[in-house]
Design an enzyme around this catalytic site. Structure first.
Site, PDB file in Angstrom:
ATOM      1  N   GLU A 182      -5.737  -8.243  -0.852  1.00  0.00           N
ATOM      2  CA  GLU A 182      -6.467  -8.076   0.263  1.00  0.00           C
ATOM      3  C   GLU A 182      -7.915  -7.568  -0.048  1.00  0.00           C
ATOM      4  O   GLU A 182      -8.131  -6.878  -0.916  1.00  0.00           O
ATOM      5  CB  GLU A 182      -5.912  -6.726   1.078  1.00  0.00           C
ATOM      6  CG  GLU A 182      -4.506  -7.247   1.512  1.00  0.00           C
ATOM      7  CD  GLU A 182      -3.937  -6.082   2.463  1.00  0.00           C
ATOM      8  OE1 GLU A 182      -4.649  -5.401   3.263  1.00  0.00           O
ATOM      9  OE2 GLU A 182      -2.813  -5.617   2.428  1.00  0.00           O
TER      10      GLU A 182
ATOM     11  N   GLU B 144       0.866  -1.253   0.010  1.00  0.00           N
ATOM     12  CA  GLU B 144      -0.053  -0.152   0.016  1.00  0.00           C
ATOM     13  C   GLU B 144       0.848   1.369   0.035  1.00  0.00           C
ATOM     14  O   GLU B 144       0.576   2.289   0.885  1.00  0.00           O
ATOM     15  CB  GLU B 144      -0.922   0.134   1.059  1.00  0.00           C
ATOM     16  CG  GLU B 144      -2.163  -1.122   0.989  1.00  0.00           C
ATOM     17  CD  GLU B 144      -3.049  -1.159   2.258  1.00  0.00           C
ATOM     18  OE1 GLU B 144      -2.835  -0.297   3.228  1.00  0.00           O
ATOM     19  OE2 GLU B 144      -4.140  -1.547   2.098  1.00  0.00           O
TER      20      GLU B 144
END
Ligand code: P53
Length: 478
Positions: A376, A177
């Site tokens: 995810e 991320e």
């Protein structure tokens, strides 16, 4: 061309070392950022202390003690039918301080054993190199990624593990991320992405973020180049958090604000997949005097080190309204976001939007033309043990079913290439954002509470059997 879920699709689950391994000092492991983060709660941020303080509770120190339970846990993942398992290598197990030359053999051995155990079941490891667990020493001595020397430390770490696990690991991602830091006013996001520990109102935070992000992008590209030399069969990816930004209304200024916000949040993927900064970011840097230390040599490295695939997390969409006082849109965070009246939210306030996943898959495919992996996705929720001793997590099943359906539609109707799906926190673990155990994502329940009490016993939830069926039918039986 096939427009269905491929036969070799990577069904699995995802975790990160610091959120489940525990054993924070075992085998000579050093102190990472995660080891100096206290527990928060919903709306209460975690504190970052300079060192480990004896009277404070740090939930990641023990986490769910996967370090000592991994064999039994992998057996459960295999029982669900996992084809892959996404985890990270804790940087501080391999380089306890981060700036050493010689790696720590005991740390390397742990991952030898873990990956061997995966292969025993035909489970392909999918490995993130840096997932919110930078060595604390690199924060304290160098100020984190604001310092160019971090590039060498990271590339050295990457080189050591690429060589060691050349035959055990094929799928890699560089930085988890990497784009969270766009929201540079949140201490947690700057610290976890870049090891920048700053006050929320630090006037330097925006400039430091762009500098740190640039060094990470260079480090990521260098790692891709090195990885390709070490094993040309490696699949090397980037990893972004993707929350598509919708306009609050059809007012043109709202639509434009949403477009600008997408540019501000996702340009990292332009650099990592296309090899250069998009012109809108170059213009933004120029207009705002944000000229970071970006050399010609860096630009060549960025062009040469583009990734093979784009991994991303998807939890929710966000909705923005035009802010007349901020037409150029520097910052993408809660200040700009508005509630979306069409969407329900989780108990932690995250909007639930399966169509947003199909939207994201389309948007990423249109912009980047690379295979996509959903690394995810999931619902953080409280679980109760019912009178019959079981956990009936139908809310989790409903969330995942709707999102897998959205992914399937994107593959079948929109022609998007997706190579894998690894829902987050396939076994309950410590929440990154809050440090809670009670914000659970797993198919497997772990007996541990927010204060660190519990037997650590594992228990299958209803969703365990449901996901087993999904994998067995290759996504047909939802
Ligand atoms: P938790 C913020 C926004 C989106 C995803 O999050 C985020 C975060 C940081 O909390 O993190 C990712 O545990 C991250 C995982 C994390 C997961 O999403 O706060 O890659 O480490 O656990 C879920 O509920």
């Amino acid at each position: 061309m096939t427009f269905s879920i491929p036969k070799d699709f990577l069904w699995g689950g995802a975790v990160a070392a610091h959120q489940l391994e525990g054993a924070w000092q075992a085998g000579g492991k050093g102190v990472s950022l995660a080891d100096v983060m206290t527990a928060g709660a919903n709306g209460i941020p975690r504190q970052i202390t300079a060192e480990v303080e004896p009277d404070k509770f740090y939930p990641n120190h023990e986490a769910i003690d996967f370090y000592h339970h991994y064999k039994a846990d992998l057996k459960l993942f295999a029982e669900m039918g996992f084809k892959c398992f996404r985890t990270s290598i804790a940087w501080t197990r391999i380089f306890p301080l981060g700036d050493e030359q010689e790696p720590n053999e005991a740390g390397l051995r742990f991952y030898d054993d873990l990956f061997a155990e995966c292969h025993k079941y035909g489970i392909e490891p999918v490995i993130t190199l840096s997932h919110f667990e930078i060595p604390n020493h690199l924060i304290r001595k160098y100020g984190g990624w604001r310092d160019r020397r971090l590039i060498d430390f990271f590339v050295h770490f990457a080189t050591v593990v690429f060589k060691r696990y050349r035959k055990q690991v094929k799928y890699w991602m560089t930085f988890n991320e990497i784009n969270n830091q766009t929201n540079y006013k949140e201490q947690f996001l700057l610290a976890t992405d870049s090891g920048l520990v700053l006050d929320a109102d630090d006037p330097q935070s925006e400039a430091l973020m762009y500098q740190a992000a640039h060094y990470e992008l260079v480090a990521s590209a260098l790692a891709v180049k090195v990885g390709r030399q070490i094993n040309p069969d490696f699949k090397l990816g980037c990893m972004l958090n993707v929350s598509p930004l919708y306009p609050a209304t059809c007012k043109p200024a709202d639509a434009f604000q949403a477009l600008k916000a997408m540019q501000r949040r996702y340009w990292f993927a332009d650099v990592q997949t296309l090899g250069k900064y998009p012109r809108h970011m170059e213009a933004f840097f120029k207009a705002n005097g944000l000229r970071a230390d970006i050399t010609l040599e860096d630009r060549i490295v960025l062009e040469e080190g583009t990734v093979d695939y784009l991994g991303f997390s998807y939890y929710n969409s966000l909705t923005v309204a035009a802010q007349s006082d901020n037409p150029e849109y520097h910052f993408v965070g809660p200040e700009a976001a508005v509630a979306n009246s069409y969407l329900a939210t989780s108990d932690w306030g995250w909007p639930i939007d399966p169509l947003g996943l199909r939207y994201s898959l389309n948007w990423l495919a249109d912009h980047y033309h690379k295979p996509l992996m959903i690394v995810e996705n999931g619902l953080g929720a409280r679980d109760e043990i019912a009178a019959d001793g079981q956990i009936h997590d139908d809310y989790r099943i409903a969330y995942l079913r709707a999102h897998i359906q959205a992914m399937k539609t994107a593959i079948e109707k929109d022609g998007v290439e997706v190579i894998g799906y690894t829902p987050w926190g396939c076994i309950d673990l410590v929440s990154a954002g809050t440090g809670q155990m009670s914000k659970r994502y797993g198919f497997i329940y772990v007996d541990r509470d927010d204060q660190g009490n519990g037997s650590l016993a594992r228990m299958k939830k209803d969703s365990f059997y449901w996901y087993q069926k999904v994998i067995k039918s290759n996504g047909q039986d939802l």
